[in-house]
Design a protein around this motif. Sequence first.
Motif, PDB file in Angstrom:
ATOM      1  N   PRO A  80       0.824  -1.218   0.000  1.00  0.00           N
ATOM      2  CA  PRO A  80       0.000   0.000   0.000  1.00  0.00           C
ATOM      3  C   PRO A  80       0.852   1.261   0.000  1.00  0.00           C
ATOM      4  N   PRO A  84       1.567   8.184   7.296  1.00  0.00           N
ATOM      5  CA  PRO A  84       2.400   9.020   8.160  1.00  0.00           C
ATOM      6  C   PRO A  84       2.783   8.314   9.465  1.00  0.00           C
ATOM      7  N   ALA A  85       1.898   7.444   9.966  1.00  0.00           N
ATOM      8  CA  ALA A  85       2.157   6.770  11.243  1.00  0.00           C
ATOM      9  C   ALA A  85       3.400   5.896  11.180  1.00  0.00           C
ATOM     10  N   GLN A  86       3.750   5.435   9.966  1.00  0.00           N
ATOM     11  CA  GLN A  86       4.885   4.513   9.850  1.00  0.00           C
ATOM     12  C   GLN A  86       6.236   5.213   9.983  1.00  0.00           C
ATOM     13  N   ASP A  88       7.621   7.079  12.334  1.00  0.00           N
ATOM     14  CA  ASP A  88       8.361   6.907  13.597  1.00  0.00           C
ATOM     15  C   ASP A  88       7.983   5.602  14.289  1.00  0.00           C
ATOM     16  N   PHE A  89       7.543   4.627  13.506  1.00  0.00           N
ATOM     17  CA  PHE A  89       7.064   3.374  14.100  1.00  0.00           C
ATOM     18  C   PHE A  89       8.229   2.539  14.641  1.00  0.00           C
ATOM     19  N   PRO A  90       8.151   2.119  15.920  1.00  0.00           N
ATOM     20  CA  PRO A  90       9.242   1.315  16.461  1.00  0.00           C
ATOM     21  C   PRO A  90       9.088  -0.156  16.087  1.00  0.00           C
ATOM     22  N   ALA A  91       9.740  -0.575  15.019  1.00  0.00           N
ATOM     23  CA  ALA A  91       9.702  -1.985  14.645  1.00  0.00           C
ATOM     24  C   ALA A  91      10.960  -2.302  13.857  1.00  0.00           C
ATOM     25  N   ILE A  96       8.526  -6.554  10.680  1.00  0.00           N
ATOM     26  CA  ILE A  96       7.587  -6.090   9.654  1.00  0.00           C
ATOM     27  C   ILE A  96       7.427  -7.121   8.545  1.00  0.00           C
ATOM     28  N   PRO A 135      16.283  -0.879  12.728  1.00  0.00           N
ATOM     29  CA  PRO A 135      14.978  -0.244  12.949  1.00  0.00           C
ATOM     30  C   PRO A 135      14.432   0.285  11.625  1.00  0.00           C
ATOM     31  N   TYR A 136      13.170  -0.025  11.348  1.00  0.00           N
ATOM     32  CA  TYR A 136      12.548   0.384  10.086  1.00  0.00           C
ATOM     33  C   TYR A 136      12.578   1.893   9.913  1.00  0.00           C
ATOM     34  N   ARG A 137      12.387   2.625  11.029  1.00  0.00           N
ATOM     35  CA  ARG A 137      12.257   4.087  10.913  1.00  0.00           C
ATOM     36  C   ARG A 137      13.566   4.766  10.517  1.00  0.00           C
TER      37      ARG A 137
ATOM     38  N   ARG B  38      -2.458   6.911  16.371  1.00  0.00           N
ATOM     39  CA  ARG B  38      -2.923   8.297  16.525  1.00  0.00           C
ATOM     40  C   ARG B  38      -4.283   8.382  17.204  1.00  0.00           C
ATOM     41  N   SER B 216      13.661   0.551  19.409  1.00  0.00           N
ATOM     42  CA  SER B 216      13.120   0.665  18.062  1.00  0.00           C
ATOM     43  C   SER B 216      12.664  -0.670  17.487  1.00  0.00           C
ATOM     44  N   THR B 217      12.415  -1.666  18.337  1.00  0.00           N
ATOM     45  CA  THR B 217      11.654  -2.819  17.857  1.00  0.00           C
ATOM     46  C   THR B 217      10.353  -2.854  18.652  1.00  0.00           C
ATOM     47  N   PHE B 218       9.332  -3.438  18.036  1.00  0.00           N
ATOM     48  CA  PHE B 218       7.997  -3.406  18.645  1.00  0.00           C
ATOM     49  C   PHE B 218       7.984  -4.174  19.966  1.00  0.00           C
TER      50      PHE B 218
END
Lengths: 240, 267
Positions: A80, A84-86, A88-91, A96, A135-137, B38, B216-218
């Motif tokens: 997709p 915007p949420a992605q 700073d997403f911590p993963a 992922i 980290p993805y971000r 959010r 920084s990991t989930f």
Amino acid sequence: MDAFSANSIIVAEDVSITYDGRIAVSNVNLSVDAGDYLCIIGENGSGKSTLMKGLLGIVNLADGCVRLTCLQRSQIGYLPQRTPAQRDFPASVFEIVLSGRLNRQGVLSFYTDEDRAQVRENLAYLQVDELADEPYRNLSGGQKQRVLLARALCASERVLMLDEPVAGLDPIMTGELQMLLDKLNKERKLTIVMISHDVVSAVRCANKILHMHKSPLFFGKTADYVETDIYKKLVACIHV
Amino acid sequence: MYNIVELFQYSFVVRALLVGTLMSICAALLGVSLVLKRYSMIGDGLSHVGFGALAVAMALNLVPLYVAIPLTLLAAYVLLKLGECGRLKGDAAIAILSSSALAIGIIVVSCTQGFNADVGGYLFGSILAVSKSDVYLGVGIALLVLVLYVVFYNKIFAITFDESFARAIGVNTDRYRTLLAALTALVVVVGMRIMGAMLMSSLLVFPAITAMRIFSTFRCTIICAATVSVVCLLAGLLGSLLFSIPTGASIVMANLIAYALARVVGR
């Protein structure tokens, strides 16, 4: 039209979709065969993304139907547009990409070693295996798209649907990603449906074109599309 | 030191510790998803609805939680639906609902018993407020949240990161979003006994943003959020007892300090 054939895996018949009470897509007929590379082109707001979501079953159809042959909806790998949420997403990259294997799970979803091996294989194929624990971000735009492509590959070995995968990438990364998709289509015989803004590269890569303007202005083989007035006008605009 | 040990002889302290710890873990787990999706202000809206419901229950002489739980669950559902249909923007919907519920609560309170210590406790939190039935409810809700979170962890991750993709590969995202809102409503209703309606949302938001600064990991973010949440709750409860300040405010201050530290040591 010979773009429709008996061994199609995805067929849309008279598909119409409303969005926010307005008609976003109307009367789309299309068919995708195994191994096809279909590019959906058109202006902003011409209903490309909505149509793709309709094909995937993410949005409801107002009219018409989508038929899948020898293919389940959850077996389509989807890339997709980024949200915007992605940002700073911590993963981690691994987390992922692993989530792409979710469609093989039942109600209780716990990943197996096979799932993890598949993740590593797809990361390696896309030449981002050294990023697995990153980290993805922190990744660049091009790296992020490869990671999301790896996730889509984990979800499906047969069909990919990509919503403007090269949006926001610089020309070099755009070229690399397009080469990767080409390779997936030719080497792994993956069926690709891609939304694109870039008509020139769409015509170069794809064997079928759907030109959208709420309803299709053209659907058929690329060889036929390049003979149409729509295409010639469009190319004339680009080269002026 | 002697004083601290002595404190545990009071059963209300033990009850507050137990329920507080459980609710802070649950709030941290749910909070990570809420912050990332959010929906940070949903806790604020729900706790204000909870206050309105408690005020009405007190005025009608009903058991507070029997009124607050169904009404807050209903509010959670309404908030989600309002956010989805797009006619009213999600954050505006929460603001309208939360201030209206608070206003109703204030009117009911001032028409019936006036502002007494009980009402103060509901608004700003009290360590005395946790009753025995709250403990049973708190333990039950905590078990429910923890079990569902572990069982659906992978789906929760996928939905939090990318709802479109999760839907495309066949996850019923509406169901999990409703579940998330419902569990949040339950945690808010019980947690607000200690935190108070005005400050409850901090328990959802603070640990999550603190943890996101450091990890920084989930998986690490979630574990860190739960840990930070419990440590801050304990520190806050202690501060509340030692300095005789309202519990909710004391816990928020502990969280603020933790966040400031995370900003210094984090990325």
